[in-house]
Design a protein around this motif. Structure first.
Motif, PDB file in Angstrom:
ATOM      1  N   MET A   1     -26.077   4.743 -38.452  1.00 31.27           N
ATOM      2  CA  MET A   1     -26.679   3.538 -39.027  1.00 31.27           C
ATOM      3  C   MET A   1     -26.521   3.534 -40.540  1.00 31.27           C
ATOM      4  N   ALA A   2     -26.891   4.662 -41.179  1.00 31.91           N
ATOM      5  CA  ALA A   2     -26.743   4.720 -42.637  1.00 31.91           C
ATOM      6  C   ALA A   2     -25.264   4.782 -43.003  1.00 31.91           C
ATOM      7  N   LEU A   3     -24.476   5.492 -42.163  1.00 34.00           N
ATOM      8  CA  LEU A   3     -23.038   5.574 -42.420  1.00 34.00           C
ATOM      9  C   LEU A   3     -22.418   4.186 -42.359  1.00 34.00           C
ATOM     10  N   GLY A   4     -22.800   3.412 -41.330  1.00 32.40           N
ATOM     11  CA  GLY A   4     -22.247   2.063 -41.200  1.00 32.40           C
ATOM     12  C   GLY A   4     -22.598   1.209 -42.398  1.00 32.40           C
ATOM     13  N   PHE A   5     -23.858   1.331 -42.839  1.00 29.68           N
ATOM     14  CA  PHE A   5     -24.304   0.567 -43.995  1.00 29.68           C
ATOM     15  C   PHE A   5     -23.505   0.947 -45.226  1.00 29.68           C
ATOM     16  N   ALA A   6     -23.302   2.291 -45.439  1.00 28.11           N
ATOM     17  CA  ALA A   6     -22.554   2.754 -46.617  1.00 28.11           C
ATOM     18  C   ALA A   6     -21.121   2.243 -46.574  1.00 28.11           C
ATOM     19  N   ILE A   7     -20.523   2.297 -45.371  1.00 27.56           N
ATOM     20  CA  ILE A   7     -19.140   1.819 -45.255  1.00 27.56           C
ATOM     21  C   ILE A   7     -19.078   0.326 -45.535  1.00 27.56           C
ATOM     22  N   GLY A   8     -20.107  -0.417 -45.113  1.00 27.57           N
ATOM     23  CA  GLY A   8     -20.139  -1.854 -45.392  1.00 27.57           C
ATOM     24  C   GLY A   8     -20.189  -2.129 -46.884  1.00 27.57           C
ATOM     25  N   VAL A   9     -21.060  -1.388 -47.589  1.00 32.53           N
ATOM     26  CA  VAL A   9     -21.163  -1.570 -49.044  1.00 32.53           C
ATOM     27  C   VAL A   9     -19.834  -1.232 -49.707  1.00 32.53           C
ATOM     28  N   PHE A  10     -19.208  -0.142 -49.232  1.00 34.53           N
ATOM     29  CA  PHE A  10     -17.921   0.281 -49.777  1.00 34.53           C
ATOM     30  C   PHE A  10     -16.866  -0.806 -49.566  1.00 34.53           C
ATOM     31  N   GLY A  11     -16.864  -1.401 -48.377  1.00 36.72           N
ATOM     32  CA  GLY A  11     -15.891  -2.462 -48.089  1.00 36.72           C
ATOM     33  C   GLY A  11     -16.089  -3.654 -49.005  1.00 36.72           C
ATOM     34  N   VAL A  12     -17.359  -4.030 -49.250  1.00 39.27           N
ATOM     35  CA  VAL A  12     -17.632  -5.158 -50.152  1.00 39.27           C
ATOM     36  C   VAL A  12     -17.164  -4.840 -51.561  1.00 39.27           C
ATOM     37  N   LEU A  13     -17.374  -3.587 -51.982  1.00 41.57           N
ATOM     38  CA  LEU A  13     -16.924  -3.203 -53.331  1.00 41.57           C
ATOM     39  C   LEU A  13     -15.399  -3.289 -53.443  1.00 41.57           C
ATOM     40  N   ILE A  14     -14.699  -2.869 -52.376  1.00 34.78           N
ATOM     41  CA  ILE A  14     -13.241  -2.953 -52.380  1.00 34.78           C
ATOM     42  C   ILE A  14     -12.798  -4.405 -52.512  1.00 34.78           C
ATOM     43  N   LEU A  15     -13.505  -5.311 -51.799  1.00 31.33           N
ATOM     44  CA  LEU A  15     -13.144  -6.731 -51.883  1.00 31.33           C
ATOM     45  C   LEU A  15     -13.339  -7.255 -53.308  1.00 31.33           C
ATOM     46  N   PHE A  16     -14.462  -6.865 -53.922  1.00 35.14           N
ATOM     47  CA  PHE A  16     -14.697  -7.304 -55.299  1.00 35.14           C
ATOM     48  C   PHE A  16     -13.607  -6.789 -56.240  1.00 35.14           C
ATOM     49  N   HIS A  17     -13.225  -5.503 -56.025  1.00 34.98           N
ATOM     50  CA  HIS A  17     -12.182  -4.916 -56.868  1.00 34.98           C
ATOM     51  C   HIS A  17     -10.863  -5.656 -56.690  1.00 34.98           C
ATOM     52  N   ALA A  18     -10.551  -6.042 -55.438  1.00 31.43           N
ATOM     53  CA  ALA A  18      -9.304  -6.778 -55.183  1.00 31.43           C
ATOM     54  C   ALA A  18      -9.363  -8.134 -55.886  1.00 31.43           C
ATOM     55  N   ALA A  19     -10.538  -8.797 -55.845  1.00 31.66           N
ATOM     56  CA  ALA A  19     -10.671 -10.098 -56.513  1.00 31.66           C
ATOM     57  C   ALA A  19     -10.461  -9.944 -58.022  1.00 31.66           C
ATOM     58  N   TYR A  20     -11.070  -8.888 -58.599  1.00 34.55           N
ATOM     59  CA  TYR A  20     -10.942  -8.655 -60.038  1.00 34.55           C
ATOM     60  C   TYR A  20      -9.494  -8.402 -60.417  1.00 34.55           C
ATOM     61  N   SER A  21      -8.773  -7.590 -59.593  1.00 31.34           N
ATOM     62  CA  SER A  21      -7.370  -7.319 -59.931  1.00 31.34           C
ATOM     63  C   SER A  21      -6.547  -8.592 -59.823  1.00 31.34           C
ATOM     64  N   THR A  22      -6.868  -9.464 -58.853  1.00 30.49           N
ATOM     65  CA  THR A  22      -6.108 -10.718 -58.749  1.00 30.49           C
ATOM     66  C   THR A  22      -6.333 -11.579 -59.982  1.00 30.49           C
ATOM     67  N   VAL A  23      -7.573 -11.631 -60.457  1.00 30.68           N
ATOM     68  CA  VAL A  23      -7.861 -12.443 -61.654  1.00 30.68           C
ATOM     69  C   VAL A  23      -7.105 -11.878 -62.852  1.00 30.68           C
ATOM     70  N   GLN A  24      -7.113 -10.555 -62.971  1.00 33.92           N
ATOM     71  CA  GLN A  24      -6.385  -9.916 -64.074  1.00 33.92           C
ATOM     72  C   GLN A  24      -4.889 -10.195 -63.977  1.00 33.92           C
ATOM     73  N   TYR A  25      -4.348 -10.144 -62.728  1.00 32.78           N
ATOM     74  CA  TYR A  25      -2.924 -10.407 -62.492  1.00 32.78           C
ATOM     75  C   TYR A  25      -2.579 -11.818 -62.920  1.00 32.78           C
ATOM     76  N   ARG A  26      -3.466 -12.765 -62.615  1.00 34.64           N
ATOM     77  CA  ARG A  26      -3.223 -14.154 -63.013  1.00 34.64           C
ATOM     78  C   ARG A  26      -3.223 -14.288 -64.526  1.00 34.64           C
ATOM     79  N   GLY A  27      -4.158 -13.549 -65.173  1.00 36.15           N
ATOM     80  CA  GLY A  27      -4.178 -13.577 -66.632  1.00 36.15           C
ATOM     81  C   GLY A  27      -2.868 -13.055 -67.211  1.00 36.15           C
ATOM     82  N   LEU A  28      -2.361 -11.971 -66.614  1.00 35.23           N
ATOM     83  CA  LEU A  28      -1.094 -11.406 -67.067  1.00 35.23           C
ATOM     84  C   LEU A  28       0.038 -12.407 -66.889  1.00 35.23           C
ATOM     85  N   LEU A  29       0.050 -13.114 -65.732  1.00 35.34           N
ATOM     86  CA  LEU A  29       1.108 -14.097 -65.477  1.00 35.34           C
ATOM     87  C   LEU A  29       1.021 -15.251 -66.470  1.00 35.34           C
ATOM     88  N   LYS A  30      -0.221 -15.616 -66.875  1.00 37.58           N
ATOM     89  CA  LYS A  30      -0.362 -16.719 -67.852  1.00 37.58           C
ATOM     90  C   LYS A  30       0.262 -16.313 -69.168  1.00 37.58           C
TER      91      LYS A  30
END
Lengths: 106, 302
Positions: A1-30
């Protein structure tokens, strides 16, 4: 139960990191004035990894799933409720002796 | 509708409470939720909670629903003084309540003073002409006095106004079956199946009535409804399985002299027979030989 919760939080953090890198990539392309066709390949892999982790967590954390089939062993209707609105009191149970110690104390 | 899990839970709680293991309040809540008629147990355990002042105050505002439940159970077990005491307590707490007024009229009914109860119900109806429970109590009173045609008349009038009340349709169907007016009972069961098509027990009762009426069309429809019951209960309803076997043999008996059309019906019958035998082997193996001889005689007579 706690493991599942931790993995869920980790997955959300990965998604946020991917969003941030995409925004940075767009800035670089601009800066280099190129067109934005899609996020780079490693961001896509990061997104899919985040998706898998979040889905796994969403399925394991809430707990046991209940059956929805009406004919499954636990859901099948076994008896109808006794029609209490039409209950009558002059049945054969009237002749049973009343237990003397059943009284309501004030 | 009582599902299998709820029935298991009920049996477990019942055995726990009967062996003095606590959990009386959960048992009473479950009985109230499933609308079952377990008056002796409700009375015993309800009184044990009510007579214990610490447990009673632990209930909070639910205490009054418990008083009502215990009052009705006491009337059913003919302990009328317990019922009178409970109603007195409720009347002191809620002096202007129609619900308590209904309970008092119910107590008059349980005592057997039909005219006083009738007067009480009519006065309650004057204040509130659309109270469903009071109309239903009038039907119940007519039934209790043995006036079945009067009960049917009242119930028909009630159903003209409140057509969606499936408890009333069920009651009317059972009254018609008790009077052997099967066509009218079939009509009532059809109304029930229309409003609640996923309850297999209505299909089963309808199929029983059709099978009793007899005639080729009714037997074929009855077989269809028995099979739909088997479908909705996952094959666990023994009565529907037997119904399928009996219907098939009755149909082949009726069509014996007529044209020889090859029907596919024997497949359903053999499958049902197999399931029955498996079930009996598991649950009542000493009755299995009787079952096999009975099933053989059904197929042989067809």
């Amino acid at each position: 139960m706690a493991l599942g919760f931790a993995i869920g939080v980790f997955g959300v953090l990965i998604l946020f990191h991917a969003a941030y890198s995409t925004v940075q990539y767009r800035g670089l392309l601009k800066i280099t004035e190129e067109e934005f066709s899609g996020p780079p390949f490693n961001v896509v892999t990061e997104l899919s990894l985040g998706l898998v982790l979040c889905m796994w967590a969403a399925l394991t954390v809430p707990g046991k799933f209940l059956s929805i089939h009406p004919d499954s062993e636990e859901n099948r209707i076994v008896s109808l409720p006794a029609n209490l609105d039409f209950m009558i009191f002059n049945h054969r149970g009237k002749v049973f002796p009343v237990e003397m110690d059943l009284k309501l104390k004030q | 509708m009582v599902t299998k899990t709820e029935e298991n839970q009920l049996n477990r709680l019942e055995s726990q409470v009967d062996n003095a293991g606590g959990g009386a309040w959960e048992y009473l809540c479950l009985v109230r939720k499933l609308k079952l008629r377990r008056s002796d147990k409700v009375l015993k355990h309800g009184l044990s909670i009510l007579n214990n002042p610490s447990k009673r105050s632990a209930l909070g505002p639910e205490e009054w629903t418990l008083y009502e439940q215990v009052a009705v159970a006491a009337m059913d077990c003919q302990s009328l003084d317990v019922a009178k005491d409970c109603i007195k307590v409720l009347r002191k707490k809620f002096p202007d309540s129609k619900r308590v007024g209904r309970l008092e009229a119910l107590l008059l009914e349980a005592k057997g003073s039909w005219e006083l109860a009738d007067k009480a119900y009519s006065s309650l109806l004057e204040d509130n002409p659309l109270d469903q429970t009071i109309h239903k109590r009038r039907v119940a009173m007519a039934k209790a006095q043995g006036n079945i045609p009067g009960a049917i008349e009242w119930l028909n009038k009630y159903l003209e106004i409140f057509m969606a009340d499936h408890d009333a349709w069920r009651e009317l169907a059972e009254i018609y079956v008790s009077l052997q007016m099967y066509k009218q009972a079939a009509f009532c069961y059809e109304e029930l199946i229309l409003s609640q098509p996923t309850v297999p027990l209505y299909h089963l009762a309808y199929a029983d009535v059709l099978y009793t009426l007899g005639g080729l069309e009714n037997l074929q429809t009855a077989k269809k409804y028995y099979t739909s019951t088997i479908d909705l209960t996952g094959g666990k309803n023994t009565r529907a399985l037997f119904g399928v076997c009996l219907c098939t043999s009755a149909i082949t008996q009726v069509t014996k002299g007529k044209s020889k059309e090859e029907k596919e019906g024997s497949q359903v019958q053999s499958l049902a027979a197999k399931v029955l035998e498996k079930d009996y082997k598991q649950r009542a193996p000493d009755k299995l030989p009787q079952l096999t001889t009975a099933l053989k005689s059904l197929t042989l007579s067809s």
